[in-house]
Design a protein around this motif. Structure first.
Motif, PDB file in Angstrom:
ATOM      1  N   LEU A 110      10.141  -0.801   6.392  1.00 30.11           N
ATOM      2  CA  LEU A 110      11.458  -0.435   5.876  1.00 30.11           C
ATOM      3  C   LEU A 110      11.521  -0.782   4.393  1.00 30.11           C
ATOM      4  O   LEU A 110      11.137  -1.885   3.988  1.00 30.11           O
ATOM      5  CB  LEU A 110      12.517  -1.227   6.655  1.00 30.11           C
ATOM      6  N   HIS A 111      11.988   0.161   3.576  1.00 31.10           N
ATOM      7  CA  HIS A 111      12.107  -0.083   2.136  1.00 31.10           C
ATOM      8  C   HIS A 111      13.264  -1.028   1.846  1.00 31.10           C
ATOM      9  O   HIS A 111      13.208  -1.832   0.917  1.00 31.10           O
ATOM     10  CB  HIS A 111      12.299   1.245   1.390  1.00 31.10           C
ATOM     11  N   ASP A 112      14.315  -0.946   2.625  1.00 33.65           N
ATOM     12  CA  ASP A 112      15.495  -1.790   2.452  1.00 33.65           C
ATOM     13  C   ASP A 112      15.157  -3.246   2.771  1.00 33.65           C
ATOM     14  O   ASP A 112      14.584  -3.535   3.823  1.00 33.65           O
ATOM     15  CB  ASP A 112      16.622  -1.301   3.366  1.00 33.65           C
ATOM     16  N   GLY A 113      15.526  -4.137   1.884  1.00 33.39           N
ATOM     17  CA  GLY A 113      15.250  -5.553   2.110  1.00 33.39           C
ATOM     18  C   GLY A 113      16.510  -6.378   2.261  1.00 33.39           C
ATOM     19  O   GLY A 113      16.476  -7.613   2.135  1.00 33.39           O
ATOM     20  N   SER A 114      17.624  -5.711   2.571  1.00 32.75           N
ATOM     21  CA  SER A 114      18.913  -6.400   2.610  1.00 32.75           C
ATOM     22  C   SER A 114      19.246  -6.990   3.973  1.00 32.75           C
ATOM     23  O   SER A 114      20.317  -7.569   4.145  1.00 32.75           O
ATOM     24  CB  SER A 114      20.022  -5.418   2.206  1.00 32.75           C
ATOM     25  N   GLY A 115      18.363  -6.815   4.949  1.00 32.12           N
ATOM     26  CA  GLY A 115      18.646  -7.286   6.303  1.00 32.12           C
ATOM     27  C   GLY A 115      19.187  -6.201   7.210  1.00 32.12           C
ATOM     28  O   GLY A 115      19.774  -6.482   8.258  1.00 32.12           O
ATOM     29  N   LEU A 123       0.828  -1.210   0.000  1.00 36.79           N
ATOM     30  CA  LEU A 123       0.000   0.000   0.000  1.00 36.79           C
ATOM     31  C   LEU A 123       0.865   1.263   0.000  1.00 36.79           C
ATOM     32  O   LEU A 123       0.473   2.290  -0.564  1.00 36.79           O
ATOM     33  CB  LEU A 123      -0.939  -0.012   1.207  1.00 36.79           C
ATOM     34  N   VAL A 124       2.041   1.183   0.638  1.00 37.07           N
ATOM     35  CA  VAL A 124       2.973   2.315   0.599  1.00 37.07           C
ATOM     36  C   VAL A 124       3.498   2.527  -0.815  1.00 37.07           C
ATOM     37  O   VAL A 124       3.768   3.663  -1.227  1.00 37.07           O
ATOM     38  CB  VAL A 124       4.133   2.081   1.596  1.00 37.07           C
ATOM     39  N   GLY A 125       3.618   1.413  -1.555  1.00 33.55           N
ATOM     40  CA  GLY A 125       4.123   1.499  -2.929  1.00 33.55           C
ATOM     41  C   GLY A 125       5.430   0.772  -3.135  1.00 33.55           C
ATOM     42  O   GLY A 125       6.107   0.971  -4.135  1.00 33.55           O
ATOM     43  N   TRP A 126       5.786  -0.108  -2.182  1.00 37.47           N
ATOM     44  CA  TRP A 126       7.033  -0.867  -2.268  1.00 37.47           C
ATOM     45  C   TRP A 126       6.734  -2.317  -2.641  1.00 37.47           C
ATOM     46  O   TRP A 126       5.829  -2.939  -2.080  1.00 37.47           O
ATOM     47  CB  TRP A 126       7.772  -0.863  -0.935  1.00 37.47           C
ATOM     48  N   SER A 127       7.517  -2.863  -3.531  1.00 41.39           N
ATOM     49  CA  SER A 127       7.356  -4.267  -3.909  1.00 41.39           C
ATOM     50  C   SER A 127       8.194  -5.194  -3.041  1.00 41.39           C
ATOM     51  O   SER A 127       8.035  -6.420  -3.091  1.00 41.39           O
ATOM     52  CB  SER A 127       7.731  -4.458  -5.384  1.00 41.39           C
ATOM     53  N   SER A 128       9.110  -4.630  -2.266  1.00 42.42           N
ATOM     54  CA  SER A 128       9.940  -5.436  -1.366  1.00 42.42           C
ATOM     55  C   SER A 128      10.297  -4.580  -0.158  1.00 42.42           C
ATOM     56  O   SER A 128       9.965  -3.394  -0.096  1.00 42.42           O
ATOM     57  CB  SER A 128      11.218  -5.897  -2.087  1.00 42.42           C
TER      58      SER A 128
END
Length: 502
Positions: free
Chosen positions: A327-332, A147-152
């Motif tokens: 969090l937009h970051d998906g790297s851990g 809903l925010v607009g992030w796919s990950s």
């Protein structure tokens, strides 16, 4: 062995041969307590014919409640009486005439989720003890990010929006200065945080808690509607740099607490990008507008944020508390920032995929399950039902705003953009005296006097506050879909009844 010790050991062994709880009596009590809950908290607590609160002064309430803890237990009927008293003298936040906070109402599906959560009494840190909820939280957080607009991305449910904002600040600092986690603040430059003058106080509290310091929180100017001015943000960043500070974090607000203002996210994002700063959006209050196709434009640009705080327990009536840190970051990054890998809990040689042990993403150890009530509500009404809930809240505010403009003695502080309706009630004794030097000081005493009268009467509850140079005014919030135009008309009529002689 001493003879007395032997006898004692035998007695203790005999004691342990039987359960220390009477399950049958416990279940009987629970059934009766649930009936009290249903009758007194759910039915009466949401009945417009009942009081919103039964006000008592602290000393009287202390005597009525019998709060003393004794050496011996009390019988079932006394306990059920205590349950009734607790409910009777508590504020009924599910009542259709409770407008006091940014949360209100009672959703039965969400309540069922809360009760199941309490009954299962688990902690959401490892898959081994919370398998259902680890998977459920993952799905719910992904839906919120979508809903925010992030796919990950990543995220965690936290103990409130204030803590989500604090997490954002901590993750942003770690992202910029990872060495600070090991070496401490002494190894870092003097940091600078930026947020608007209308932002939530948790930003200053977070800076104090994290050792950044309140003096290093730069409060950016706002326009007449309470929105951050991007040009002033730019100026504050340049000023901080000139003073030798290291800017690293900007917090924009979507739905300020009092006025309900939405900062211009796209313009703020551009400033952050230009200076290489972490862009956090505190959408704890306004985030649920993302569910509505009509109103999500208020948060245009939120997809450019690095992190978002969103409290479904407010506008969606999920129940306290349900606060997502996204969090937009998906790297851990969240794990690297907060994780310590406690060997007694997060063993690396478990027989399942330990990536599902999510508890090390947060400074907490034990963590309450907050996803079930939202998941069950969402299952019950669907995304469309949640959107209708949001749109109904906006419609209630529009109705009230028009009524305020139509009625004598009511004056809007400003035209509402969101569902915060801010207004003054001007009693007959002050009408036509706007030019008098004592007009504003006297008007500032009206809202507190009316609030006292309504609470002593128990007819309704609504908040008030001053704001900058503005004297006390009412802030009316409707999030409860049980509220009808009859309740809204009653609200304005009651303000007038309680304040006409002031």
């Amino acid at each position: 062995m001493d003879e007395r010790a032997g006898v004692g050991a035998m007695a203790e062994s005999h004691w342990l041969e039987h359960p220390g709880l009477d399950k049958a009596a416990g279940e009987e009590f629970l059934q009766e307590a649930f009936q009290v809950l249903l009758d007194e908290a759910v039915r009466k607590g949401t009945d417009v014919a009942e009081k919103v609160c039964d006000w008592k002064e602290p000393q009287e309430l202390r005597e009525l409640l019998d709060l003393e803890l004794r050496s011996q237990g009390e019988p079932r009927e006394r306990l059920l009486g205590h349950c009734r008293d607790v409910i009777r003298y508590s504020v009924k936040t599910g009542h259709p005439r409770f407008f006091n906070q940014l949360f209100s109402g009672l959703d039965h599906h969400a309540l069922a989720g809360r009760l199941i959560t309490e009954a299962l009494n688990t902690s959401q840190y490892t898959y081994e003890i919370a398998p259902v909820f680890v998977l459920m939280e993952e799905v719910v957080l992904a839906k919120l990010r979508e809903l925010v607009g992030w796919s990950s991305g990543d995220g965690i449910f936290s103990p409130g929006g204030s803590i989500s904002n604090m997490y954002a600040m901590n993750v942003a600092r770690f992202h910029r200065f990872p060495e600070g986690r090991q070496k401490g603040s002494w190894a870092l430059p003097r940091l600078a945080v930026f947020t608007s003058r209308e932002s939530h106080y948790s930003i200053q509290k977070g800076a104090a808690f994290l050792g950044i310091g309140i003096d290093n929180v730069h409060l950016v100017g706002t326009d007449e509607r309470g929105k951050m001015i991007p040009e002033e943000l730019e100026s504050e960043i340049r000023r901080a740099k000139a003073q030798g500070a290291e800017p690293f974090f900007v917090c924009a607000t979507c739905g300020t607490t009092v006025l309900g203002a939405f900062d211009p996210l796209a313009a703020i994002a551009a400033v952050c990008q230009r200076h290489g700063l972490w862009f956090h959006v505190d959408a704890a209050w306004g985030g649920s507008a993302l569910l509505s196709g009509k109103h999500r434009h208020l948060l245009a640009g939120i997809e450019r944020a690095d992190s978002v705080a969103w409290n479904p327990h407010k506008m969606l009536m999920v129940g306290l508390q349900c606060s997502a840190f996204l969090l937009h970051d998906g790297s851990g990054l969240l794990q690297r920032c907060h994780g310590t890998g406690a060997a007694y809990l997060f063993q690396g040689d478990k027989f399942y995929d330990v990536a599902y042990d999510t508890g090390d993403k947060t400074p907490q150890c034990g963590r309450r399950v907050d996803c079930l009530k939202l998941w069950l509500l969402w299952k019950a009404v669907g995304t469309e039902g949640l959107a209708r809930r949001v749109e109904r809240a906006f419609a209630s505010t529009r109705y009230l705003a028009e009524e305020v403009k139509r009625r004598d003695g009511f004056q809007l502080v400003l035209e509402p953009e969101f569902i915060n309706l801010c207004f003054w009630f001007v009693p007959p004794s002050l009408r036509g005296r706007e030019g008098s030097p004592d007009y504003w000081p006297r008007l500032g005493k009206v809202a507190p006097a009316i609030k006292e009268r309504m609470m002593r009467k128990g007819s309704m509850m609504v908040g008030y506050q001053p704001q900058g140079t503005k004297v006390n005014f009412f802030r009316q919030i409707v999030t409860n879909p049980a509220v009808t135009t009859r309740d809204l008309d009653f609200f304005l009529d009651e303000v007038e009844r309680l304040g006409r002689d002031l």
